[in-house]
Design an enzyme around this catalytic site. Structure first.
Site, short mmCIF file in Angstrom:
data_model
loop_
_atom_site.label_atom_id
_atom_site.label_comp_id
_atom_site.label_asym_id
_atom_site.label_seq_id
_atom_site.Cartn_x
_atom_site.Cartn_y
_atom_site.Cartn_z
N ASP A 90 117.17 97.83 92.32
CA ASP A 90 116.25 98.75 93.00
C ASP A 90 115.31 98.10 94.00
O ASP A 90 114.27 98.66 94.33
CB ASP A 90 115.41 99.47 91.94
CG ASP A 90 114.75 98.50 90.97
OD1 ASP A 90 114.58 97.32 91.35
OD2 ASP A 90 114.41 98.90 89.84
N GLU B 238 123.72 97.67 87.84
CA GLU B 238 122.51 98.23 87.22
C GLU B 238 122.14 99.56 87.89
O GLU B 238 121.01 99.81 88.30
CB GLU B 238 121.32 97.25 87.27
CG GLU B 238 120.26 97.54 86.23
CD GLU B 238 119.03 96.64 86.33
OE1 GLU B 238 118.12 96.91 87.12
OE2 GLU B 238 118.99 95.63 85.58
N GLU C 195 110.57 101.18 93.68
CA GLU C 195 111.89 100.99 93.07
C GLU C 195 112.58 102.29 92.69
O GLU C 195 113.81 102.40 92.78
CB GLU C 195 111.76 100.07 91.84
CG GLU C 195 111.42 98.63 92.16
CD GLU C 195 109.95 98.38 92.46
OE1 GLU C 195 109.12 99.30 92.27
OE2 GLU C 195 109.60 97.27 92.90
N HIS D 48 103.38 91.99 88.01
CA HIS D 48 103.57 91.84 89.46
C HIS D 48 103.76 93.14 90.22
O HIS D 48 103.77 93.14 91.45
CB HIS D 48 104.80 90.96 89.74
CG HIS D 48 106.10 91.66 89.45
ND1 HIS D 48 106.73 92.43 90.38
CD2 HIS D 48 106.86 91.72 88.35
CE1 HIS D 48 107.85 92.92 89.85
NE2 HIS D 48 107.94 92.51 88.62
N ARG E 160 103.86 96.51 92.38
CA ARG E 160 102.96 97.02 93.43
C ARG E 160 102.07 98.14 92.94
O ARG E 160 100.89 98.22 93.31
CB ARG E 160 103.78 97.53 94.63
CG ARG E 160 104.17 96.42 95.57
CD ARG E 160 105.14 96.87 96.65
NE ARG E 160 105.84 95.70 97.17
CZ ARG E 160 105.63 95.14 98.34
NH1 ARG E 160 104.76 95.66 99.17
NH2 ARG E 160 106.28 94.07 98.71
N HIS F 235 103.26 85.18 89.34
CA HIS F 235 104.10 85.58 90.49
C HIS F 235 103.45 85.07 91.78
O HIS F 235 102.21 85.03 91.87
CB HIS F 235 104.18 87.10 90.48
CG HIS F 235 105.19 87.68 91.42
ND1 HIS F 235 105.05 87.65 92.78
CD2 HIS F 235 106.36 88.32 91.19
CE1 HIS F 235 106.09 88.25 93.36
NE2 HIS F 235 106.90 88.66 92.41
#
Ligand code: UD1
Ligand code: UDP
Length: 373
Positions: free
Chosen positions: A99, A121, A135, A211, A213, A244
């Site tokens: 994604d 996936e 995503e 991590h 967004r 990250h």
């Protein structure tokens, strides 16, 4: 069957981890497949770490990463860079993963050239386009462009059936993350982080990663403050956090979690080392997608720092628990797992629902069948 050319495109750390077993399986079938590896380098350092562990050498590298890159920038850079490679190489199929914006853009460019697309996936959903962002939209868009759907579980297959996708093109394979972890488990690694953990075997290690967004800002600082409170409540707890490389994550992590002797902020770890870190941990606290699959495979309970997950199988199996990003809730759930050994053992004993480590093999077999039809 004529030899078919398969282009595999990826750009970030998790895609690389989950596509490396597919590349290595394709290479075992060189009599029927030619493999072209294209990396966008949406991630640079974190991608290169994975390529090295799995011995993958890209044929093409778009090298697009910029500091604090925007989603539009990633999309346009990938579209611009990849078209000429597809035209030059004329692949018979493009494989993308999951994604990310790399995967969506690579699939869109393939679609514009009418190249068949295989989505590894496929089928994960929350049906909320802002959780996770971007995503959820990326994976729905990729599935709308794809020809073959490699889904990890029956539940993800059902999502695609509900969206009227062709059943004969949906193949339940398990998740290739499990293939990867079975490989790294066998590799002995020495590393200072593993030495540190081994030097305090009586301590309970909590592995923290964050991590996403949609968690930038308040949600992330809430969680880090919860962790800061927790660490002062338990002398026998240590936090290990590979941070990250996103500048936003770096700055909040240092600000809230820095300067504590039992909070260990470290650079992103090579994936084989990281898998050994999961195995040595007591609890995983994360907003990551991949960790929700890997930790259960190593019998480690996961508290998910999100309000929704696209991995309901893990919730059902009892290996994951959604705890959101409110400070009090995070503290409450971590405390419960630390103090209630019955609850802890129940989560740790839950069965991993993400497959048997043969996903890559099943994917390659299916691609072979697709071309022999
Ligand atoms: C991306 C994916 C996300 C995936 C995550 C895995 C999108 C939109 N997001 O999010 O789905 O879960 O990767 O980690 O596709 N950076 C470096 N070096 C690196 C990697 C990142 O410096 O090796 C920094 C750069 O400043 C970059 C920033 O991190 O701009 C953010 O990277 P980006 O790929 O845009 O977003 P992620 O949050 O990593
Ligand atoms: N990982 C790693 N080193 C680290 C942290 C994570 O190799 O320091 C691996 C982890 O094993 C998993 C993947 O990176 O396979 C998860 O990546 P991330 O959380 O960045 O992305 P997501 O899974 O949320 O897309």
């Amino acid at each position: 069957m004529n030899k078919r050319k398969i282009a595999i495109v990826f750009g970030t750390r998790p895609e690389a981890i989950k596509m490396a077993p597919v590349i290595n399986e394709l290479k075992k079938h060189q009599n029927i497949f030619e493999t072209i590896v294209i990396v966008t380098a949406q991630h640079r350092e974190m991608l290169d770490q994975v390529l090295e562990v799995f011995d993958v050498i890209p044929d093409y590298d778009l090298n697009i990463m910029k500091k604090n890159q925007s989603l539009s920038n990633i999309t346009t850079e990938v579209l611009k860079g990849i078209e000429s490679i597809y035209i030059e190489e004329q692949p018979d199929m493009v494989l993308v993963h999951g994604d990310t914006t790399t995967s969506f853009s690579a699939a869109l460019a393939a679609y514009y050239l009418q190249i068949p697309i295989g989505h590894v996936e496929a089928g994960l959903r929350t049906y909320d386009k802002y959780f996770p962002f971007p995503e959820e939209a990326n994976r729905q868009l990729i599935d709308n462009l794809s020809d073959l759907f490699f889904v990890p579980t029956e539940a993800t297959k059902q999502n695609l059936l509900n969206e009227s996708k062709n059943e004969s093109r949906i193949i339940v394979t398990g998740n290739t993350a499990i293939d990867a972890i079975l490989y790294t488990k066998e590799v002995e690694r020495s590393h200072q982080v593993l030495d540190l953990m081994d030097s305090m075997p009586k301590q309970k290690w909590i592995l923290l990663t964050m991590h996403r967004r949609e968690n930038y800002g308040k949600p992330m600082s809430n969680v880090f403050e919860a962790v800061r409170d927790l660490i002062d409540s338990y002398e026998d707890v240590e936090i290990i956090m590979p941070v990250h490389l996103s500048p936003i994550v770096q700055s909040v992590a240092k600000e809230v979690l820095g300067n504590h002797s039992r909070i260990h902020l470290v650079a992103p770890l090579e994936v084989d080392v990281f898998h050994h870190v999961i195995a040595r941990s007591h609890i995983v606290l994360t907003d990551s997608g991949g960790l929700q699959e890997e930790a259960p495979a190593l019998d480690i309970p996961v508290l998910v720092l999100r309000d929704k997950t696209e991995r309901p199988e893990g919730l059902e199996a009892g290996t994951l628990k959604i705890v959101g990003t409110e400070k009090e809730n995070v503290v409450k759930h971590v405390k419960l797992l630390i103090e209630d050994s019955g609850k802890y053992n129940q989560m740790a004993a839950a069965e991993n629902p993400y497959g048997d480590g043969k996903a890559s093999y099943k994917i390659i077999k299916e691609i072979e069948d697709y071309f022999s039809e």
